[in-house]
Design a protein around this motif. Structure first.
Motif, PDB file in Angstrom:
ATOM      1  N   LYS A  60       7.522   2.157   0.362  1.00 12.30           N
ATOM      2  CA  LYS A  60       8.796   2.719   0.786  1.00 12.30           C
ATOM      3  C   LYS A  60       8.627   4.231   0.853  1.00 12.30           C
ATOM      4  CE  LYS A  60      11.480  -1.138  -0.769  1.00 12.30           C
ATOM      5  NZ  LYS A  60      12.459  -1.690  -1.669  1.00 12.30           N
ATOM      6  N   PRO A  61       9.410   4.904   1.683  1.00  9.87           N
ATOM      7  CA  PRO A  61       9.219   6.356   1.873  1.00  9.87           C
ATOM      8  C   PRO A  61       9.372   7.187   0.597  1.00  9.87           C
ATOM      9  CG  PRO A  61      10.605   5.453   3.587  1.00  9.87           C
ATOM     10  CD  PRO A  61      10.430   4.370   2.566  1.00  9.87           C
ATOM     11  N   LYS A  62       8.445   8.121   0.440  1.00  4.06           N
ATOM     12  CA  LYS A  62       8.515   9.133  -0.606  1.00  4.06           C
ATOM     13  C   LYS A  62       7.581  10.265  -0.196  1.00  4.06           C
ATOM     14  CE  LYS A  62       4.930   7.185  -3.568  1.00  4.06           C
ATOM     15  NZ  LYS A  62       4.592   6.723  -4.899  1.00  4.06           N
ATOM     16  N   LEU A  87       0.111   5.318   8.480  1.00  6.16           N
ATOM     17  CA  LEU A  87       0.819   6.417   7.836  1.00  6.16           C
ATOM     18  C   LEU A  87       2.108   6.640   8.616  1.00  6.16           C
ATOM     19  CD1 LEU A  87      -2.199   8.887   7.674  1.00  6.16           C
ATOM     20  CD2 LEU A  87      -1.316   7.508   5.786  1.00  6.16           C
ATOM     21  N   THR A  88       3.199   6.883   7.918  1.00  8.63           N
ATOM     22  CA  THR A  88       4.428   7.261   8.600  1.00  8.63           C
ATOM     23  C   THR A  88       4.878   8.618   8.085  1.00  8.63           C
ATOM     24  OG1 THR A  88       5.820   6.054   7.031  1.00  8.63           O
ATOM     25  CG2 THR A  88       5.168   4.894   9.026  1.00  8.63           C
ATOM     26  N   THR A  89       5.575   9.322   8.950  1.00  5.50           N
ATOM     27  CA  THR A  89       6.099  10.644   8.629  1.00  5.50           C
ATOM     28  C   THR A  89       7.602  10.616   8.866  1.00  5.50           C
ATOM     29  OG1 THR A  89       5.839  11.501  10.873  1.00  5.50           O
ATOM     30  CG2 THR A  89       3.924  11.700   9.409  1.00  5.50           C
ATOM     31  N   ASP A  90       8.203  11.781   8.875  1.00  5.42           N
ATOM     32  CA  ASP A  90       9.635  11.863   9.146  1.00  5.42           C
ATOM     33  C   ASP A  90       9.965  11.671  10.619  1.00  5.42           C
ATOM     34  OD1 ASP A  90      10.377  12.204   6.520  1.00  5.42           O
ATOM     35  OD2 ASP A  90      10.209  14.377   6.607  1.00  5.42           O
ATOM     36  N   GLN A  91       8.938  11.636  11.489  1.00  2.66           N
ATOM     37  CA  GLN A  91       9.201  11.396  12.909  1.00  2.66           C
ATOM     38  C   GLN A  91       9.707   9.968  13.075  1.00  2.66           C
ATOM     39  OE1 GLN A  91       6.489  12.695  15.963  1.00  2.66           O
ATOM     40  NE2 GLN A  91       5.228  13.699  14.415  1.00  2.66           N
ATOM     41  N   ASN A  93      10.474   6.429  14.684  1.00  5.24           N
ATOM     42  CA  ASN A  93       9.847   5.486  15.617  1.00  5.24           C
ATOM     43  C   ASN A  93       8.380   5.754  15.909  1.00  5.24           C
ATOM     44  OD1 ASN A  93      12.279   4.089  15.899  1.00  5.24           O
ATOM     45  ND2 ASN A  93      12.963   5.477  17.496  1.00  5.24           N
ATOM     46  N   VAL A  94       7.722   6.591  15.137  1.00  5.90           N
ATOM     47  CA  VAL A  94       6.299   6.835  15.349  1.00  5.90           C
ATOM     48  C   VAL A  94       5.576   6.605  14.033  1.00  5.90           C
ATOM     49  CG1 VAL A  94       4.548   8.565  15.917  1.00  5.90           C
ATOM     50  CG2 VAL A  94       6.701   8.517  17.173  1.00  5.90           C
ATOM     51  N   SER A  95       4.458   5.926  14.110  1.00  2.00           N
ATOM     52  CA  SER A  95       3.562   5.838  12.961  1.00  2.00           C
ATOM     53  C   SER A  95       2.177   6.238  13.459  1.00  2.00           C
ATOM     54  CB  SER A  95       3.551   4.437  12.354  1.00  2.00           C
ATOM     55  OG  SER A  95       3.052   3.499  13.276  1.00  2.00           O
ATOM     56  N   TYR A  96       1.290   6.481  12.533  1.00  5.47           N
ATOM     57  CA  TYR A  96      -0.070   6.874  12.872  1.00  5.47           C
ATOM     58  C   TYR A  96      -1.001   5.862  12.217  1.00  5.47           C
ATOM     59  CZ  TYR A  96       2.135  11.204  14.302  1.00  5.47           C
ATOM     60  OH  TYR A  96       2.926  12.128  14.923  1.00  5.47           O
ATOM     61  N   SER A  97      -1.957   5.361  12.979  1.00  8.88           N
ATOM     62  CA  SER A  97      -2.837   4.335  12.420  1.00  8.88           C
ATOM     63  C   SER A  97      -4.287   4.568  12.812  1.00  8.88           C
ATOM     64  CB  SER A  97      -2.389   2.940  12.866  1.00  8.88           C
ATOM     65  OG  SER A  97      -2.489   2.796  14.255  1.00  8.88           O
ATOM     66  N   ALA A  98      -5.157   4.081  11.954  1.00 13.07           N
ATOM     67  CA  ALA A  98      -6.604   4.108  12.187  1.00 13.07           C
ATOM     68  C   ALA A  98      -7.148   2.732  11.830  1.00 13.07           C
ATOM     69  CB  ALA A  98      -7.275   5.188  11.347  1.00 13.07           C
ATOM     70  N   THR A  99      -8.046   2.231  12.660  1.00  7.72           N
ATOM     71  CA  THR A  99      -8.633   0.902  12.471  1.00  7.72           C
ATOM     72  C   THR A  99      -9.874   0.991  11.601  1.00  7.72           C
ATOM     73  OG1 THR A  99      -7.811   0.228  14.638  1.00  7.72           O
ATOM     74  CG2 THR A  99      -9.582  -1.096  13.700  1.00  7.72           C
ATOM     75  N   ARG A 137       5.020  10.165   4.520  1.00  5.08           N
ATOM     76  CA  ARG A 137       6.012   9.610   3.604  1.00  5.08           C
ATOM     77  C   ARG A 137       5.709   8.179   3.175  1.00  5.08           C
ATOM     78  NH1 ARG A 137       6.666  14.239   3.418  1.00  5.08           N
ATOM     79  NH2 ARG A 137       8.481  15.437   4.022  1.00  5.08           N
ATOM     80  N   SER A 138       4.880   7.475   3.945  1.00 12.09           N
ATOM     81  CA  SER A 138       4.613   6.083   3.626  1.00 12.09           C
ATOM     82  C   SER A 138       3.199   5.731   4.087  1.00 12.09           C
ATOM     83  CB  SER A 138       5.628   5.184   4.339  1.00 12.09           C
ATOM     84  OG  SER A 138       5.369   3.823   4.095  1.00 12.09           O
ATOM     85  N   ILE A 139       2.553   4.854   3.331  1.00 17.71           N
ATOM     86  CA  ILE A 139       1.215   4.371   3.676  1.00 17.71           C
ATOM     87  C   ILE A 139       1.227   2.855   3.662  1.00 17.71           C
ATOM     88  CG2 ILE A 139       0.056   6.431   2.791  1.00 17.71           C
ATOM     89  CD1 ILE A 139      -0.641   4.849   0.277  1.00 17.71           C
ATOM     90  N   GLY A 140       0.282   2.252   4.376  1.00 15.37           N
ATOM     91  CA  GLY A 140       0.237   0.805   4.365  1.00 15.37           C
ATOM     92  C   GLY A 140      -0.934   0.230   5.139  1.00 15.37           C
ATOM     93  N   PHE A 141      -1.026  -1.082   5.094  1.00 14.75           N
ATOM     94  CA  PHE A 141      -2.079  -1.827   5.781  1.00 14.75           C
ATOM     95  C   PHE A 141      -1.429  -2.806   6.752  1.00 14.75           C
ATOM     96  CE2 PHE A 141      -3.875  -0.519   1.761  1.00 14.75           C
ATOM     97  CZ  PHE A 141      -5.129  -0.063   2.117  1.00 14.75           C
ATOM     98  N   LEU A 142      -2.078  -3.009   7.882  1.00 15.76           N
ATOM     99  CA  LEU A 142      -1.574  -3.912   8.909  1.00 15.76           C
ATOM    100  C   LEU A 142      -2.739  -4.688   9.490  1.00 15.76           C
ATOM    101  CD1 LEU A 142       1.027  -3.427  11.557  1.00 15.76           C
ATOM    102  CD2 LEU A 142      -1.277  -3.690  12.417  1.00 15.76           C
ATOM    103  N   ILE A 143      -2.486  -5.953   9.798  1.00 18.93           N
ATOM    104  CA  ILE A 143      -3.467  -6.745  10.540  1.00 18.93           C
ATOM    105  C   ILE A 143      -2.788  -7.215  11.825  1.00 18.93           C
ATOM    106  CG2 ILE A 143      -2.953  -8.862   9.233  1.00 18.93           C
ATOM    107  CD1 ILE A 143      -6.011  -9.567   9.736  1.00 18.93           C
ATOM    108  N   ALA A 144      -3.479  -6.982  12.935  1.00 19.52           N
ATOM    109  CA  ALA A 144      -2.999  -7.400  14.263  1.00 19.52           C
ATOM    110  C   ALA A 144      -4.214  -7.508  15.176  1.00 19.52           C
ATOM    111  CB  ALA A 144      -1.993  -6.385  14.810  1.00 19.52           C
ATOM    112  N   ASP A 145      -5.221  -8.247  14.724  1.00 23.22           N
ATOM    113  CA  ASP A 145      -6.508  -8.292  15.422  1.00 23.22           C
ATOM    114  C   ASP A 145      -6.607  -9.385  16.494  1.00 23.22           C
ATOM    115  OD1 ASP A 145      -6.712 -10.549  13.821  1.00 23.22           O
ATOM    116  OD2 ASP A 145      -8.566  -9.933  12.835  1.00 23.22           O
TER     117      ASP A 145
END
Length: 161
Positions: A60-62, A87-91, A93-99, A137-145
């Motif tokens: 959750k955001p912090k 990674l999410t920021t205060d922007q 509808n945008v997140s940033y991801s690296a595979t 503000r937030s970090i996480g893992f996603l699978i969509a391979d």
């Protein structure tokens, strides 16, 4: 490389605030679950590419205050599949991801410089300003391979460098 711990899963404080978000929010039927055992985060479930095709876990955001760092490192044991670190920021509808790729049943340390993270919205690349590590503000893992079936990712720790 000096590491600054962000999360170690050896305390109650570290495990509070994680949540799952799966494709069922848009009618899909993938299942991703989150549990904590042996001082690790365990992200597991089954991906179904018909109707969505993603599962994720995130904090959750912090305010993480990573302005003085150049990247993220984490220790994981996977199943040979590809995952994304988000990674999410205060922007909005945008997140940033690296595979990153995992090796089946082997622990590896993954290092992802912030410069590798791409702006996305709902899994699609978008044009956005570069990510500012001070605004994470937030970090996480996603699978969509795009592969149906069971997945398993164990996370030992997450740090910044």
């Amino acid at each position: 490389m000096a590491l600054t711990p962000i999360i170690r899963f050896d305390s109650t404080d570290a495990i509070i605030g994680w949540t799952t978000v799966n494709d069922d929010i848009m009618g899909g039927s993938s299942s991703g679950k989150l549990k904590f055992a042996n001082n690790q985060l365990i992200f597991q479930g089954s991906l179904n590419t018909r109707g969505g095709g993603f599962a994720s876990v995130r904090t959750k955001p912090k305010c993480l205050n990573l302005a003085s760092h150049t990247g993220i490192a984490f220790n994981v044991r996977g199943d040979g599949r590809c995952y994304k670190f988000r990674l999410t920021t205060d922007q909005t509808n945008v997140s940033y991801s690296a595979t990153f790729s995992t090796l089946s049943a082997q622990w590896i340390t993954v290092e992802l410089p912030f410069s590798q993270f791409l702006a996305t919205w709902r899994g699609r690349r978008v044009s956005a300003s570069p990510m500012d590590p001070a605004e994470i503000r937030s970090i996480g893992f996603l699978i969509a391979d795009q592969t149906d079936g069971a997945f398993l990712l164990e996370v030992d720790w997450i740090s910044a460098y």
